[in-house]
Design a protein around this motif. Sequence first.
Motif, short mmCIF file in Angstrom:
data_model
loop_
_atom_site.label_atom_id
_atom_site.label_comp_id
_atom_site.label_asym_id
_atom_site.label_seq_id
_atom_site.Cartn_x
_atom_site.Cartn_y
_atom_site.Cartn_z
N HIS A 66 38.56 109.58 11.75
CA HIS A 66 37.17 110.03 11.61
C HIS A 66 36.52 109.98 12.99
O HIS A 66 36.76 109.04 13.76
CB HIS A 66 36.40 109.13 10.64
N ASP A 68 32.66 110.74 14.89
CA ASP A 68 31.25 111.07 14.72
C ASP A 68 30.67 111.86 15.89
O ASP A 68 29.66 112.55 15.71
CB ASP A 68 30.44 109.78 14.53
N TYR A 89 38.79 117.66 12.80
CA TYR A 89 37.71 116.84 12.24
C TYR A 89 36.69 117.71 11.51
O TYR A 89 36.11 117.27 10.51
CB TYR A 89 37.05 116.02 13.34
N ASN A 90 36.44 118.92 12.03
CA ASN A 90 35.57 119.84 11.30
C ASN A 90 36.08 120.06 9.88
O ASN A 90 35.32 119.98 8.90
CB ASN A 90 35.51 121.21 11.99
N ARG A 92 38.21 118.21 8.16
CA ARG A 92 38.28 116.97 7.38
C ARG A 92 36.90 116.49 6.95
O ARG A 92 36.70 116.02 5.83
CB ARG A 92 38.98 115.91 8.23
N GLN A 93 35.94 116.61 7.85
CA GLN A 93 34.61 116.03 7.61
C GLN A 93 33.59 117.05 7.10
O GLN A 93 32.49 116.68 6.70
CB GLN A 93 34.11 115.37 8.91
N GLN A 94 33.98 118.35 7.19
CA GLN A 94 33.10 119.42 6.69
C GLN A 94 31.72 119.40 7.36
O GLN A 94 30.68 119.52 6.71
CB GLN A 94 32.97 119.34 5.17
N GLN A 95 31.74 119.25 8.70
CA GLN A 95 30.49 119.32 9.46
C GLN A 95 30.78 119.63 10.91
O GLN A 95 31.92 119.45 11.38
CB GLN A 95 29.72 118.01 9.35
#
Length: 256
Positions: A66, A68, A89-90, A92-95
Amino acid sequence: MQITFLGTGTSQGVPVIGCTCSVCRSVDYRDKRLRVSVHLQVAGKSIIIDSGPDFRQQVLRAQVDHLDAVVFTHEHKDHTGGLDDIRAYNFRQQQDMPVHAEPRVLAQLQQEYAYIFADHKYPGVPQVAQYPIESETDVFEVAGVPFQPIRALHYKLPVLGYRVGGFTYITDANYLSPESIELMRGSEIIVLNALRHEQHISHFTLQQAVAILEDLAPARGYLTHISHQLGRHYDVEATLPENIRLAYDGLVVGCQ
């Protein structure tokens, strides 16, 4: 705070392609250095300073599942060359990934990664949210974590180091003003670049870095952005003061 050194090498890494020196042929894992980067786990947040060309390999090895935010010190490719890999990460984290850098550095990223910043994007390219660092003295927040910028010079190029709580990180520098030195003072851990023994146009030498650390007297000082010209880890570390160590890839340290 937990700090993981993802990479501690200079722009070519160690070993250097085609080199047969004793450092490049060393079997000591501490002499295998990817391009410089550090991962901070602080206040429940996961933050990386600089995503160089080895970024994918580094985060897989360190199991950084993860992320941030990414914070950049400057625009050189050995510090920015892995930006494309944030797209994992985009997904995986949907942001979007928050990216913090000086406006000049963001402009360079926009040029080198034009497809990321295009008005009409190709499906699946990285998604970033730009956060310009407008002041070289004012504290700003990264995912809610206060970052104190510290100005340094990399030859004539202005770069930023950062102080986060008791941790200070300076790389790619050969000059720190008295004001910058005072911002570092009182840190529990200070990380400073130390390229080699011989004078260099844009990096501190080992002797220069040690002198700065001895003046600041942190509980622990670590040296990074190390070239094969510095020598083998085991040999060099034996010459250092007790509270100053060579950082190495995968080293994990704690700090308040």
